[in-house]
Motif scaffolding. Structure first.
Motif, PDB file in Angstrom:
ATOM      1  N   HIS A   8       0.822  -1.216   0.000  1.00 22.59           N
ATOM      2  CA  HIS A   8       0.000   0.000   0.000  1.00 22.59           C
ATOM      3  C   HIS A   8       0.850   1.257   0.000  1.00 22.59           C
ATOM      4  O   HIS A   8       2.051   1.222   0.260  1.00 22.59           O
ATOM      5  CB  HIS A   8      -0.967   0.024   1.193  1.00 22.59           C
ATOM      6  CG  HIS A   8      -0.300   0.024   2.540  1.00 22.59           C
ATOM      7  ND1 HIS A   8       0.012  -1.115   3.225  1.00 22.59           N
ATOM      8  CD2 HIS A   8       0.098   1.051   3.338  1.00 22.59           C
ATOM      9  CE1 HIS A   8       0.580  -0.805   4.388  1.00 22.59           C
ATOM     10  NE2 HIS A   8       0.649   0.511   4.476  1.00 22.59           N
ATOM     11  N   GLU A  55      -3.866   3.566   1.613  1.00 23.81           N
ATOM     12  CA  GLU A  55      -4.194   3.639   3.033  1.00 23.81           C
ATOM     13  C   GLU A  55      -4.260   5.121   3.408  1.00 23.81           C
ATOM     14  O   GLU A  55      -3.239   5.795   3.460  1.00 23.81           O
ATOM     15  CB  GLU A  55      -3.101   2.940   3.859  1.00 23.81           C
ATOM     16  CG  GLU A  55      -3.272   3.040   5.365  1.00 23.81           C
ATOM     17  CD  GLU A  55      -2.088   2.439   6.151  1.00 23.81           C
ATOM     18  OE1 GLU A  55      -0.928   2.598   5.708  1.00 23.81           O
ATOM     19  OE2 GLU A  55      -2.333   1.834   7.195  1.00 23.81           O
ATOM     20  N   HIS A  79       4.103   7.301   3.423  1.00 22.65           N
ATOM     21  CA  HIS A  79       5.003   6.141   3.375  1.00 22.65           C
ATOM     22  C   HIS A  79       4.639   5.171   2.264  1.00 22.65           C
ATOM     23  O   HIS A  79       3.539   5.213   1.715  1.00 22.65           O
ATOM     24  CB  HIS A  79       5.056   5.418   4.726  1.00 22.65           C
ATOM     25  CG  HIS A  79       3.789   4.726   5.138  1.00 22.65           C
ATOM     26  ND1 HIS A  79       2.807   5.329   5.886  1.00 22.65           N
ATOM     27  CD2 HIS A  79       3.346   3.458   4.905  1.00 22.65           C
ATOM     28  CE1 HIS A  79       1.826   4.456   6.098  1.00 22.65           C
ATOM     29  NE2 HIS A  79       2.121   3.319   5.524  1.00 22.65           N
ATOM     30  N   ALA A  81       4.665   1.019   1.479  1.00 27.10           N
ATOM     31  CA  ALA A  81       4.744  -0.277   2.153  1.00 27.10           C
ATOM     32  C   ALA A  81       4.952  -1.399   1.139  1.00 27.10           C
ATOM     33  O   ALA A  81       4.175  -1.545   0.195  1.00 27.10           O
ATOM     34  CB  ALA A  81       3.470  -0.540   2.956  1.00 27.10           C
ATOM     35  N   GLU A 130       7.830   1.008   4.828  1.00 31.26           N
ATOM     36  CA  GLU A 130       7.239  -0.018   5.688  1.00 31.26           C
ATOM     37  C   GLU A 130       7.404  -1.372   5.010  1.00 31.26           C
ATOM     38  O   GLU A 130       7.211  -1.486   3.801  1.00 31.26           O
ATOM     39  CB  GLU A 130       5.741   0.305   5.873  1.00 31.26           C
ATOM     40  CG  GLU A 130       4.954  -0.689   6.694  1.00 31.26           C
ATOM     41  CD  GLU A 130       3.455  -0.303   6.798  1.00 31.26           C
ATOM     42  OE1 GLU A 130       3.094   0.844   6.452  1.00 31.26           O
ATOM     43  OE2 GLU A 130       2.672  -1.163   7.209  1.00 31.26           O
TER      44      GLU A 130
HETATM   45 ZN    ZN Z   1       1.138   1.551   6.154  1.00 34.15          ZN
END
Ligand code: ZN
Length: 134
Positions: A8, A55, A79, A81, A130
Protein backbone atom coordinates in the motif's frame (compact mmCIF):
# COMPACT_ATOMS: atom_id res chain seq x y z
CA UNK A 1 14.74 -10.14 0.91
CA UNK A 2 11.99 -10.92 -1.53
CA UNK A 3 9.39 -8.24 -2.20
CA UNK A 4 6.29 -9.31 -4.09
CA UNK A 5 4.55 -5.97 -4.64
CA UNK A 6 3.73 -2.57 -3.19
CA UNK A 7 1.23 -3.54 -0.50
CA UNK A 8 0.00 0.00 0.00
CA UNK A 9 0.77 3.69 -0.16
CA UNK A 10 0.15 5.54 3.09
CA UNK A 11 -1.38 8.97 2.46
CA UNK A 12 -1.79 11.49 5.27
CA UNK A 13 -5.10 13.35 5.23
CA UNK A 14 -6.69 15.78 7.66
CA UNK A 15 -10.05 14.08 7.29
CA UNK A 16 -10.98 10.71 5.78
CA UNK A 17 -14.53 11.95 5.20
CA UNK A 18 -13.22 14.94 3.25
CA UNK A 19 -10.76 12.81 1.24
CA UNK A 20 -13.02 9.87 0.30
CA UNK A 21 -15.18 11.68 -2.31
CA UNK A 22 -12.05 12.28 -4.41
CA UNK A 23 -10.94 8.64 -4.23
CA UNK A 24 -14.43 7.18 -4.65
CA UNK A 25 -16.25 9.61 -6.93
CA UNK A 26 -13.39 10.92 -9.06
CA UNK A 27 -11.01 7.93 -9.17
CA UNK A 28 -13.80 5.38 -8.85
CA UNK A 29 -12.09 3.36 -6.11
CA UNK A 30 -14.02 1.78 -3.27
CA UNK A 31 -13.30 2.12 0.43
CA UNK A 32 -13.78 -1.34 1.94
CA UNK A 33 -12.58 -0.80 5.50
CA UNK A 34 -12.14 1.98 8.04
CA UNK A 35 -10.42 1.19 11.33
CA UNK A 36 -8.68 2.99 14.16
CA UNK A 37 -5.20 1.85 15.17
CA UNK A 38 -5.06 3.12 18.74
CA UNK A 39 -1.34 2.73 19.42
CA UNK A 40 -0.48 4.65 16.24
CA UNK A 41 -3.11 7.32 16.96
CA UNK A 42 -4.58 7.07 13.48
CA UNK A 43 -7.81 6.25 11.73
CA UNK A 44 -7.21 4.38 8.49
CA UNK A 45 -9.33 3.90 5.39
CA UNK A 46 -8.43 1.32 2.76
CA UNK A 47 -9.14 1.29 -0.97
CA UNK A 48 -7.96 -1.37 -3.40
CA UNK A 49 -6.08 -0.59 -6.61
CA UNK A 50 -5.35 -3.98 -8.14
CA UNK A 51 -3.06 -5.83 -5.73
CA UNK A 52 -2.05 -2.55 -4.10
CA UNK A 53 -4.01 -0.48 -1.65
CA UNK A 54 -4.29 3.15 -0.73
CA UNK A 55 -4.19 3.64 3.03
CA UNK A 56 -5.60 7.01 4.06
CA UNK A 57 -4.24 8.05 7.45
CA UNK A 58 -6.12 10.54 9.58
CA UNK A 59 -4.66 11.64 12.94
CA UNK A 60 -6.82 10.92 16.00
CA UNK A 61 -4.99 13.47 18.18
CA UNK A 62 -2.43 16.29 17.86
CA UNK A 63 0.38 14.02 19.20
CA UNK A 64 -0.10 11.58 16.31
CA UNK A 65 2.87 11.11 13.96
CA UNK A 66 0.43 11.84 11.13
CA UNK A 67 -0.66 15.13 12.73
CA UNK A 68 3.00 16.16 12.92
CA UNK A 69 3.60 15.07 9.33
CA UNK A 70 0.67 17.21 8.10
CA UNK A 71 1.85 20.14 10.22
CA UNK A 72 5.34 20.00 8.68
CA UNK A 73 4.67 18.91 5.11
CA UNK A 74 0.95 19.17 4.53
CA UNK A 75 -1.29 16.35 3.33
CA UNK A 76 0.24 13.83 0.93
CA UNK A 77 2.14 10.57 0.51
CA UNK A 78 3.59 9.65 3.90
CA UNK A 79 5.00 6.14 3.37
CA UNK A 80 5.43 3.26 0.95
CA UNK A 81 4.74 -0.28 2.15
CA UNK A 82 6.32 -3.29 0.48
CA UNK A 83 4.98 -6.82 0.94
CA UNK A 84 7.84 -9.16 1.85
CA UNK A 85 7.51 -12.88 1.22
CA UNK A 86 10.03 -14.30 3.67
CA UNK A 87 8.93 -12.62 6.89
CA UNK A 88 9.29 -9.11 8.31
CA UNK A 89 11.67 -10.30 11.05
CA UNK A 90 14.03 -11.81 8.46
CA UNK A 91 13.84 -8.68 6.31
CA UNK A 92 14.60 -6.48 9.33
CA UNK A 93 17.64 -8.58 10.25
CA UNK A 94 18.87 -8.30 6.67
CA UNK A 95 18.36 -4.53 6.59
CA UNK A 96 20.15 -4.03 9.92
CA UNK A 97 23.06 -6.22 8.83
CA UNK A 98 23.45 -3.84 5.88
CA UNK A 99 23.79 -0.95 8.30
CA UNK A 100 20.46 0.77 7.69
CA UNK A 101 18.58 2.51 10.47
CA UNK A 102 15.24 1.05 11.43
CA UNK A 103 12.38 2.55 13.40
CA UNK A 104 11.08 -0.84 14.57
CA UNK A 105 13.59 -3.35 15.88
CA UNK A 106 10.96 -6.08 15.78
CA UNK A 107 7.74 -6.56 13.77
CA UNK A 108 4.55 -5.18 15.31
CA UNK A 109 0.86 -5.36 14.46
CA UNK A 110 -0.44 -2.78 12.01
CA UNK A 111 -3.82 -2.11 10.42
CA UNK A 112 -5.60 -5.10 8.85
CA UNK A 113 -3.67 -7.45 11.16
CA UNK A 114 -0.51 -7.11 9.13
CA UNK A 115 2.88 -7.69 10.68
CA UNK A 116 4.80 -4.48 9.98
CA UNK A 117 8.07 -2.66 10.59
CA UNK A 118 9.31 0.75 9.48
CA UNK A 119 12.74 1.65 8.13
CA UNK A 120 14.13 5.08 8.93
CA UNK A 121 13.82 7.66 6.13
CA UNK A 122 17.41 8.78 6.86
CA UNK A 123 18.55 5.41 5.48
CA UNK A 124 16.11 5.27 2.55
CA UNK A 125 16.70 8.54 0.72
CA UNK A 126 13.85 10.25 2.50
CA UNK A 127 11.10 7.69 1.89
CA UNK A 128 9.51 6.35 5.06
CA UNK A 129 9.44 2.65 4.17
CA UNK A 130 7.24 -0.02 5.69
CA UNK A 131 7.82 -3.74 5.29
CA UNK A 132 4.78 -5.91 5.86
CA UNK A 133 3.35 -9.39 5.51
CA UNK A 134 -0.04 -10.98 5.98
ZN1 ZN B 1 1.14 1.55 6.15
Amino acid sequence: MKISHIEHLGIAVKSIEAALPYYENVLGLKCYNIETVEDQKVRTAFLKVGETKIELLEPTCPESTIAKFIENKGEGVQHVAFAVEDGVANALAEVESQGLRVIDKAPRKGAEGLSIAFLHPKSTMGVLTELCEH
